[in-house]
Design a protein around this motif. Structure first.
Motif, PDB file in Angstrom:
ATOM      1  N   ASP A  87       0.862  -1.183   0.000  1.00 14.51           N
ATOM      2  CA  ASP A  87       0.000   0.000   0.000  1.00 14.51           C
ATOM      3  C   ASP A  87       0.899   1.233   0.000  1.00 14.51           C
ATOM      4  O   ASP A  87       1.595   1.509   0.978  1.00 14.51           O
ATOM      5  CB  ASP A  87      -0.895  -0.022   1.242  1.00 14.51           C
ATOM      6  N   SER A  88       0.892   1.989  -1.080  1.00 13.68           N
ATOM      7  CA  SER A  88       1.771   3.161  -1.180  1.00 13.68           C
ATOM      8  C   SER A  88       1.576   4.124  -0.021  1.00 13.68           C
ATOM      9  O   SER A  88       2.513   4.827   0.375  1.00 13.68           O
ATOM     10  CB  SER A  88       1.519   3.905  -2.498  1.00 13.68           C
ATOM     11  N   TRP A  89       0.363   4.160   0.530  1.00 16.09           N
ATOM     12  CA  TRP A  89       0.081   5.091   1.619  1.00 16.09           C
ATOM     13  C   TRP A  89       0.799   4.691   2.907  1.00 16.09           C
ATOM     14  O   TRP A  89       0.917   5.489   3.842  1.00 16.09           O
ATOM     15  CB  TRP A  89      -1.423   5.199   1.852  1.00 16.09           C
ATOM     16  N   ASP A  90       1.298   3.463   2.971  1.00 14.15           N
ATOM     17  CA  ASP A  90       2.085   3.031   4.125  1.00 14.15           C
ATOM     18  C   ASP A  90       3.532   3.494   4.034  1.00 14.15           C
ATOM     19  O   ASP A  90       4.305   3.297   4.982  1.00 14.15           O
ATOM     20  CB  ASP A  90       2.059   1.499   4.244  1.00 14.15           C
ATOM     21  N   ASP A  91       3.916   4.075   2.902  1.00  9.76           N
ATOM     22  CA  ASP A  91       5.278   4.574   2.714  1.00  9.76           C
ATOM     23  C   ASP A  91       5.316   6.056   3.092  1.00  9.76           C
ATOM     24  O   ASP A  91       4.710   6.889   2.410  1.00  9.76           O
ATOM     25  CB  ASP A  91       5.707   4.393   1.260  1.00  9.76           C
ATOM     26  N   THR A 120      -4.111   1.966  -2.000  1.00 10.60           N
ATOM     27  CA  THR A 120      -3.741   3.373  -1.864  1.00 10.60           C
ATOM     28  C   THR A 120      -4.966   4.269  -1.933  1.00 10.60           C
ATOM     29  O   THR A 120      -5.081   5.247  -1.194  1.00 10.60           O
ATOM     30  CB  THR A 120      -2.734   3.775  -2.954  1.00 10.60           C
ATOM     31  N   ALA A 121      -5.888   3.945  -2.837  1.00 10.38           N
ATOM     32  CA  ALA A 121      -7.102   4.751  -2.976  1.00 10.38           C
ATOM     33  C   ALA A 121      -7.914   4.741  -1.685  1.00 10.38           C
ATOM     34  O   ALA A 121      -8.355   5.798  -1.202  1.00 10.38           O
ATOM     35  CB  ALA A 121      -7.938   4.230  -4.138  1.00 10.38           C
ATOM     36  N   GLN A 126      -9.442   7.328   3.484  1.00 13.42           N
ATOM     37  CA  GLN A 126      -9.533   7.266   4.941  1.00 13.42           C
ATOM     38  C   GLN A 126      -8.716   8.369   5.608  1.00 13.42           C
ATOM     39  O   GLN A 126      -9.022   8.792   6.728  1.00 13.42           O
ATOM     40  CB  GLN A 126      -9.072   5.892   5.432  1.00 13.42           C
ATOM     41  N   ALA A 127      -7.687   8.843   4.918  1.00 13.94           N
ATOM     42  CA  ALA A 127      -6.856   9.924   5.441  1.00 13.94           C
ATOM     43  C   ALA A 127      -7.477  11.302   5.215  1.00 13.94           C
ATOM     44  O   ALA A 127      -6.892  12.313   5.603  1.00 13.94           O
ATOM     45  CB  ALA A 127      -5.469   9.870   4.811  1.00 13.94           C
ATOM     46  N   GLY A 128      -8.644  11.341   4.569  1.00 13.07           N
ATOM     47  CA  GLY A 128      -9.364  12.589   4.419  1.00 13.07           C
ATOM     48  C   GLY A 128      -9.284  13.253   3.062  1.00 13.07           C
ATOM     49  O   GLY A 128      -9.775  14.370   2.877  1.00 13.07           O
TER      50      GLY A 128
END
Length: 201
Positions: A87-91, A120-121, A126-128
């Protein structure tokens, strides 16, 4: 949900790599590439910042897809090379790059909708962030997995869209200078697609 505006948006490309593109079977990989290139060209016209990321690029020798670097050398040079994070958002490097754009609407495409894109989407939503998932700038191995990914993203509040729909929504008015340029890109995209299906131009 507000309408898509260039001044609020950033374009995110996830794992648009040569080997990864070969996993697309729900449409032609060349069509996915064409749509990705069109998105990057449109972003350049509208001054939309780009954030690109690749997965295990060096270890797997799965190099970034040709044709994109020439359009946006800066995004290519600054792409976030993930070394295994799915998940790119974990980077943290990727998230910092997105935050640095200052944009809260993310136009997002991944090589595989059921892998690179979905995680990632959903995480960005979820991050707003307002998230637009461009489905035809990628694909999946199996139709059922693509459909399941679409359903899951919709349930999470991600907006599903296509390249042509994004271009039209961003252009707003074909009569403006930027609108005319976007219309030309869209015409080139559609002409290539129609020609690819063996139809008369």
């Amino acid at each position: 949900m507000t309408s898509l505006k260039a001044q609020d948006s950033a374009l995110l490309l996830i794992d648009h790599q040569v080997i990864s593109m070969g996993f697309i079977r729900t449409q032609s990989p060349e069509t996915a590439k064409m749509n990705s290139v069109t998105l990057v060209k449109a972003a350049k016209v509208l001054d939309i910042p780009n954030v690109w990321t690749s997965s295990t690029e060096d270890d797997n020798q799965d190099w970034w897809m040709p044709g994109l670097e020439e359009i946006n050398p800066h995004a290519y040079a600054n792409r976030v090379k993930r070394t295994g994070i799915i998940d790119s958002w974990d980077d943290p490097n990727f998230v910092r790059a997105v935050e640095a754009t200052g944009r809260r609407t993310l136009i997002m495409a991944g090589t595989t909708n059921d892998g690179c894109l979905i995680y990632t989407a959903i995480s960005a939503k979820q991050a707003g962030y307002e998230v637009y998932a461009v489905l035809d700038a990628g694909g999946s191995v199996f139709q059922i997995s693509d459909q399941a990914a679409q359903l899951r993203m919709m349930q999470a509040g991600v907006i599903l869209t296509t390249t042509a729909a994004v271009l039209g929504e961003l252009a707003k008015d074909w009569a403006t200078p930027h609108g005319a340029e976007i219309r030309k890109l869209l015409a080139e995209n559609l002409t290539t697609a129609i020609g690819g299906f063996g139809l008369s131009k």
